[in-house]
Design an enzyme around this catalytic site. Structure first.
Site, PDB file in Angstrom:
ATOM      1  N   ARG A   7       1.913  23.254  -4.393  1.00  0.00           N
ATOM      2  CA  ARG A   7       1.964  23.353  -5.860  1.00  0.00           C
ATOM      3  C   ARG A   7       2.696  22.118  -6.362  1.00  0.00           C
ATOM      4  O   ARG A   7       3.846  21.886  -6.013  1.00  0.00           O
ATOM      5  CB  ARG A   7       2.672  24.642  -6.291  1.00  0.00           C
ATOM      6  CG  ARG A   7       2.753  24.849  -7.813  1.00  0.00           C
ATOM      7  CD  ARG A   7       3.306  26.233  -8.109  1.00  0.00           C
ATOM      8  NE  ARG A   7       3.417  26.541  -9.522  1.00  0.00           N
ATOM      9  CZ  ARG A   7       4.549  26.543 -10.215  1.00  0.00           C
ATOM     10  NH1 ARG A   7       5.708  26.250  -9.594  1.00  0.00           N
ATOM     11  NH2 ARG A   7       4.564  26.839 -11.492  1.00  0.00           N
ATOM     12  N   ASN A  34       4.327  26.046 -16.333  1.00  0.00           N
ATOM     13  CA  ASN A  34       5.396  26.661 -15.556  1.00  0.00           C
ATOM     14  C   ASN A  34       6.308  27.505 -16.444  1.00  0.00           C
ATOM     15  O   ASN A  34       6.745  27.062 -17.515  1.00  0.00           O
ATOM     16  CB  ASN A  34       6.226  25.562 -14.884  1.00  0.00           C
ATOM     17  CG  ASN A  34       7.329  26.125 -14.001  1.00  0.00           C
ATOM     18  OD1 ASN A  34       7.056  26.719 -12.966  1.00  0.00           O
ATOM     19  ND2 ASN A  34       8.582  25.940 -14.409  1.00  0.00           N
ATOM     20  N   GLU A  35       6.589  28.731 -16.010  1.00  0.00           N
ATOM     21  CA  GLU A  35       7.571  29.617 -16.664  1.00  0.00           C
ATOM     22  C   GLU A  35       7.537  29.439 -18.182  1.00  0.00           C
ATOM     23  O   GLU A  35       8.507  28.996 -18.799  1.00  0.00           O
ATOM     24  CB  GLU A  35       8.963  29.336 -16.095  1.00  0.00           C
ATOM     25  CG  GLU A  35       9.028  29.569 -14.599  1.00  0.00           C
ATOM     26  CD  GLU A  35      10.366  29.239 -13.961  1.00  0.00           C
ATOM     27  OE1 GLU A  35      11.296  28.829 -14.689  1.00  0.00           O
ATOM     28  OE2 GLU A  35      10.484  29.390 -12.724  1.00  0.00           O
ATOM     29  N   HIS A  78       7.521  34.531 -10.306  1.00  0.00           N
ATOM     30  CA  HIS A  78       8.561  33.753  -9.631  1.00  0.00           C
ATOM     31  C   HIS A  78       9.701  34.703  -9.275  1.00  0.00           C
ATOM     32  O   HIS A  78      10.208  35.431 -10.139  1.00  0.00           O
ATOM     33  CB  HIS A  78       9.057  32.624 -10.533  1.00  0.00           C
ATOM     34  CG  HIS A  78       8.015  31.578 -10.789  1.00  0.00           C
ATOM     35  ND1 HIS A  78       8.255  30.451 -11.543  1.00  0.00           N
ATOM     36  CD2 HIS A  78       6.713  31.483 -10.371  1.00  0.00           C
ATOM     37  CE1 HIS A  78       7.157  29.708 -11.592  1.00  0.00           C
ATOM     38  NE2 HIS A  78       6.211  30.325 -10.889  1.00  0.00           N
ATOM     39  N   TYR A 109      13.328  35.222  -8.013  1.00  0.00           N
ATOM     40  CA  TYR A 109      14.690  34.776  -7.737  1.00  0.00           C
ATOM     41  C   TYR A 109      15.607  36.002  -7.850  1.00  0.00           C
ATOM     42  O   TYR A 109      15.312  37.036  -7.254  1.00  0.00           O
ATOM     43  CB  TYR A 109      15.070  33.622  -8.672  1.00  0.00           C
ATOM     44  CG  TYR A 109      14.277  32.364  -8.412  1.00  0.00           C
ATOM     45  CD1 TYR A 109      14.520  31.589  -7.282  1.00  0.00           C
ATOM     46  CD2 TYR A 109      13.259  31.965  -9.270  1.00  0.00           C
ATOM     47  CE1 TYR A 109      13.782  30.437  -7.023  1.00  0.00           C
ATOM     48  CE2 TYR A 109      12.519  30.807  -9.024  1.00  0.00           C
ATOM     49  CZ  TYR A 109      12.780  30.057  -7.894  1.00  0.00           C
ATOM     50  OH  TYR A 109      12.049  28.923  -7.640  1.00  0.00           O
ATOM     51  N   GLU A 138       6.728  30.926  -6.986  1.00  0.00           N
ATOM     52  CA  GLU A 138       8.006  30.327  -6.600  1.00  0.00           C
ATOM     53  C   GLU A 138       8.908  31.429  -6.078  1.00  0.00           C
ATOM     54  O   GLU A 138       8.862  32.564  -6.553  1.00  0.00           O
ATOM     55  CB  GLU A 138       8.730  29.669  -7.780  1.00  0.00           C
ATOM     56  CG  GLU A 138       8.154  28.392  -8.303  1.00  0.00           C
ATOM     57  CD  GLU A 138       9.040  27.784  -9.396  1.00  0.00           C
ATOM     58  OE1 GLU A 138      10.254  28.125  -9.462  1.00  0.00           O
ATOM     59  OE2 GLU A 138       8.528  26.978 -10.182  1.00  0.00           O
ATOM     60  N   TRP A 147       9.864  27.491  -3.251  1.00  0.00           N
ATOM     61  CA  TRP A 147      10.514  26.392  -3.974  1.00  0.00           C
ATOM     62  C   TRP A 147      11.702  25.906  -3.151  1.00  0.00           C
ATOM     63  O   TRP A 147      12.572  26.692  -2.827  1.00  0.00           O
ATOM     64  CB  TRP A 147      10.993  26.862  -5.351  1.00  0.00           C
ATOM     65  CG  TRP A 147      11.522  25.708  -6.153  1.00  0.00           C
ATOM     66  CD1 TRP A 147      12.772  25.143  -6.056  1.00  0.00           C
ATOM     67  CD2 TRP A 147      10.819  24.942  -7.129  1.00  0.00           C
ATOM     68  NE1 TRP A 147      12.881  24.086  -6.910  1.00  0.00           N
ATOM     69  CE2 TRP A 147      11.695  23.938  -7.586  1.00  0.00           C
ATOM     70  CE3 TRP A 147       9.528  24.999  -7.662  1.00  0.00           C
ATOM     71  CZ2 TRP A 147      11.330  23.003  -8.555  1.00  0.00           C
ATOM     72  CZ3 TRP A 147       9.167  24.084  -8.618  1.00  0.00           C
ATOM     73  CH2 TRP A 147      10.068  23.097  -9.061  1.00  0.00           C
TER      74      TRP A 147
END
Length: 448
Positions: free
Chosen positions: A78, A155-156, A222, A224, A251, A280
């Site tokens: 990516r 992205n985001e 994503h 996290y 990610e 990531w």
């Protein structure tokens, strides 16, 4: 990814409104396609992403990174791009070169615009509509590359404010791209800095999918600090699977300033359910998250503990990645023997026990894992020992300090996994070679 994430409180789970069933294409497509919640390459073969993110727009000179991540087994990269609104614009010529690098290294390119990151909360962030302007402006570099390229619109695309329009804005962006002639599979990121704690993407994904005239959209979450438990990970991904909607983990990290993601569950659940993921990131992180570098200074010979984990660990890239069939090549399929776990040789109460498992095996090589479990009392450190009987030799290891003397191996805890509560476990892994037979040795464990 952003350098610092702010995360809102817990939100009650809701149920997806509808379940959609789609028919798998009967023949190869012009490019990637989606059916039954699965992604298929242009050869008509199901494709599961196993790769990494690469910050190309900030490190355009690091063109060797494509070959390096491929050599470590990745099937996808990516690539971070910029529109010129927040960072220097990646021209159509530059994007064309990136695509050429991906193709030369038999990688699938997921191209993403990073300038949208945290819109509504992050100063300077742009709208999805503005990102579409960029994609259409470089359409000449993209058209004809549908077999090799997936377009990740932005992205985001929202922070933790103003994200209520995510579904409408995403749907409109997709329709504009289609009207502009882009026939690629499109990827859309979740709001809330990509983590969708509000479940905005989860609960509106079907609407966005159906807004695509080509029905060729993939959703990206994503993971996290919001996803720090197995239950949160399996529930979120599982709802997309149940609804027949395509989902990838675009990610994730093994640690983060906003919490500690459960990367083991992300990897194991994704492997069991054929869900793609992109870790990531390869190298070049800053702003306090340098620990997310997989390689030190872009050097594949200097993998960090995170790099070792994602490339060489259990359910990692080396063990699970399969090259896209459009490259008319296949990677060797490792055999997966029944795990061999000899009985622990230390007492079950107090101290610690250790068990040895062959996770994956292929001709001449295998991936092993040793699980260490504390007994009836907490321990502050551990040492395991074993002796190979078949001439096996370890070449790489992670999550332990490993030493050897001939066939005898000793593995000690590292600073972050030595302390275990009563009954708690940790594990470490390694890549090794074998010749002839590969018997599993007995492993002893001594606590400190």
């Amino acid at each position: 990814m952003r350098k610092r994430l702010s995360v809102a409180g817990a939100v009650l789970l809701t149920v997806l409104a509808a379940v959609f069933v789609f028919v798998q294409p009967a023949h190869a497509a012009a490019g990637f396609s989606v059916a039954n919640g699965r992604l298929y390459d242009a050869g008509g073969t199901e494709f599961v992403m196993r790769g990494v993110n690469h910050a190309h727009t900030w490190y355009p000179q690091q063109t060797n990174s494509f070959a390096n991540v491929k050599a470590l087994g990745a099937n996808t990269v990516r690539v971070v791009l910029a529109t010129g609104d927040r960072w220097a614009k990646n021209s159509a010529a530059d994007v064309g070169n990136v695509i050429s690098l991906c193709k030369a290294n038999r990688l699938i390119c997921v191209l993403e615009v990073h300038d949208t990151t945290g819109y509504g909360e992050q100063s300077g962030a742009i709208t999805l509509d503005r990102a579409v302007d960029y994609w259409l402006s470089i359409a000449g570099a993209l058209n004809g590359q549908e077999k090799y390229v997936i377009v990740n619109i932005g992205n985001e695309p929202y922070g933790n404010q103003g994200y209520a329009t995510w579904a409408t804005d995403s749907a409109n962006a997709i329709k504009r791209l289609r009207a502009g002639g882009l026939a690629h599979t499109i990827m859309v990121d979740a709001p809330n800095w990509g983590q969708d704690w509000s479940f905005t993407m989860r609960d509106n994904a079907a609407t966005v999918f159906n807004a695509d005239p080509a029905k060729n959209t993939v959703f990206s979450i994503h993971m996290y600090g919001v996803f720090d438990t197995a239950a949160e990970i399996t529930d979120y991904l599982g709802r997309f699977r149940s609804a027949g909607l395509p989902i990838v983990v675009g990610e994730f990290g093994f640690n983060h300033s906003d919490g500690n993601p459960d990367e083991d569950t992300i990897l194991s659940y994704s492997q069991a359910n054929r869900i793609g993921w992109l870790g990531w990131s390869w190298s070049g992180n800053g702003g306090g998250v340098e620990y997310l570098d997989m390689a030190t200074n872009f050097d594949p010979a200097q993998l960090t503990s995170w790099g070792q984990r994602i490339f060489n660990g259990a359910n990692g890239i080396k063990a699970t990645a399969r090259e896209a069939s459009v490259y008319s090549g296949t990677t060797p399929t490792p055999t997966t023997p029944t795990p061999t776990t000899p009985p622990p040789t230390t007492p079950p109460t107090g101290g610690c026990t250790a068990s040895y498992t062959i996770v994956n095996q292929w001709q001449g090589g295998f991936q092993g894992e040793v699980k260490v479990t504390a007994g009836s009392a907490a321990i502050t450190g551990w040492t395991t020992k074993w002796t190979f009987a078949g001439g096996q030799t370890v070449s790489q290891s992670w999550n332990a300090a490993l030493s050897s003397s001939g066939a005898a191996y000793t593995a000690r805890n590292v600073d972050y996994n030595g302390r275990l509560g009563a009954g708690a476990s940790t594990s470490f892994g390694f890549i090794a070679s074998w010749n002839g037979t590969n018997p599993a040795p007995a492993v002893t464990c001594t606590a400190s």
